[in-house]
Design a protein around this motif. Structure first.
Motif, mmCIF file in Angstrom:
data_model
loop_
_atom_site.group_PDB
_atom_site.id
_atom_site.type_symbol
_atom_site.label_atom_id
_atom_site.label_comp_id
_atom_site.label_asym_id
_atom_site.label_seq_id
_atom_site.Cartn_x
_atom_site.Cartn_y
_atom_site.Cartn_z
ATOM 1 N N ASP A 1 -4.525 -0.694 0.365
ATOM 2 C CA ASP A 1 -5.914 -1.092 0.166
ATOM 3 C C ASP A 1 -6.339 -1.871 1.411
ATOM 4 O OD1 ASP A 1 -8.330 -2.221 -0.516
ATOM 5 O OD2 ASP A 1 -7.620 -3.135 -2.375
ATOM 6 N N SER B 1 -8.806 3.165 2.155
ATOM 7 C CA SER B 1 -7.348 3.098 2.055
ATOM 8 C C SER B 1 -6.689 3.906 3.157
ATOM 9 C CB SER B 1 -6.874 3.597 0.685
ATOM 10 O OG SER B 1 -7.156 4.976 0.537
ATOM 11 N N SER C 1 -7.818 -5.385 1.501
ATOM 12 C CA SER C 1 -6.968 -6.536 1.184
ATOM 13 C C SER C 1 -6.356 -7.163 2.438
ATOM 14 C CB SER C 1 -5.862 -6.125 0.217
ATOM 15 O OG SER C 1 -4.863 -5.347 0.867
#
Length: 192
Positions: free
Chosen positions: A78, A106, A81
């Motif tokens: 991800d 992603s 993140s």
């Protein structure tokens, strides 16, 4: 009359262990423990190493030390993140010139081949899809087995510009180096 030799029971016991040994050694690590795993990277900005990491990624693994050539792995990261060291840096890499998160949220790696190198070291080949670009990449990893679990440590050098990461003025490699060193550490236990 033939007398039994005093060491005959020991030989029978050792023969039994030899028959059981292949079964006892057959372990396939496939249960990744996310809380004990991490995905980090380092790049150089104006010659200074800058570390970072991703907080969320999903890893799938099947690895039997007795049959490493049959291993497989896949990872999905991800990209939102990311922790690149500061809120400002995180906001910058989310933009179109870096990861372009609204369009590419992603990155994904899928292995195609694992080859033993000796000494618990291996080479893994596969494809990495990042920012709409798919390239074959090669990483090396080590496995350390202890107490019914295994720690996998992989290193992957990437050329960010091959994936269009850091475009425009960020394409100047005297400011941000082209190479990014990715380090993955996974803790895995045998499958059930």
């Amino acid at each position: 009359m033939i007398r039994p030799q005093p060491y005959a029971p020991a030989l029978v016991f050792l023969a039994g262990l030899a028959l059981l040994a292949p079964t006892a050694q057959a372990v396939e690590y496939s249960q990744v423990q996310p809380a004990a795993s991490k995905l980090e990277f380092t790049f150089k900005q104006m010659g200074v190493p800058v570390p970072g990491h991703f907080k969320r990624f999903d890893a799938r693994l099947r690895f039997d030390p007795a049959r490493p050539e049959q291993a497989s792995a896949s990872f999905s990261v991800d990209l939102a993140s990311i922790d690149a060291g500061s809120p400002e840096a995180n906001a910058e890499v989310a933009g179109k010139q870096w990861f372009d998160l609204p369009q590419f949220g992603s990155a994904r790696f899928v292995s195609s081949q694992v080859r033993p190198l000796g000494g618990q070291r291996y080479e893994v080949r596969g494809t990495l899809n990042l920012k709409g670009q798919t390239r074959e990449v090669v990483a090396t990893f080590q496995v350390k087995e202890e107490a019914g679990r295994a720690v996998f440590t992989a290193t992957l050098p990437l050329k960010r510009l091959e994936f269009g990461v850091g475009a425009g003025p960020w394409g100047d490699t005297s400011i941000v180096a082209d190479q990014v060193d990715v380090r993955l550490q996974l803790l895995a236990t045998p499958g059930k």
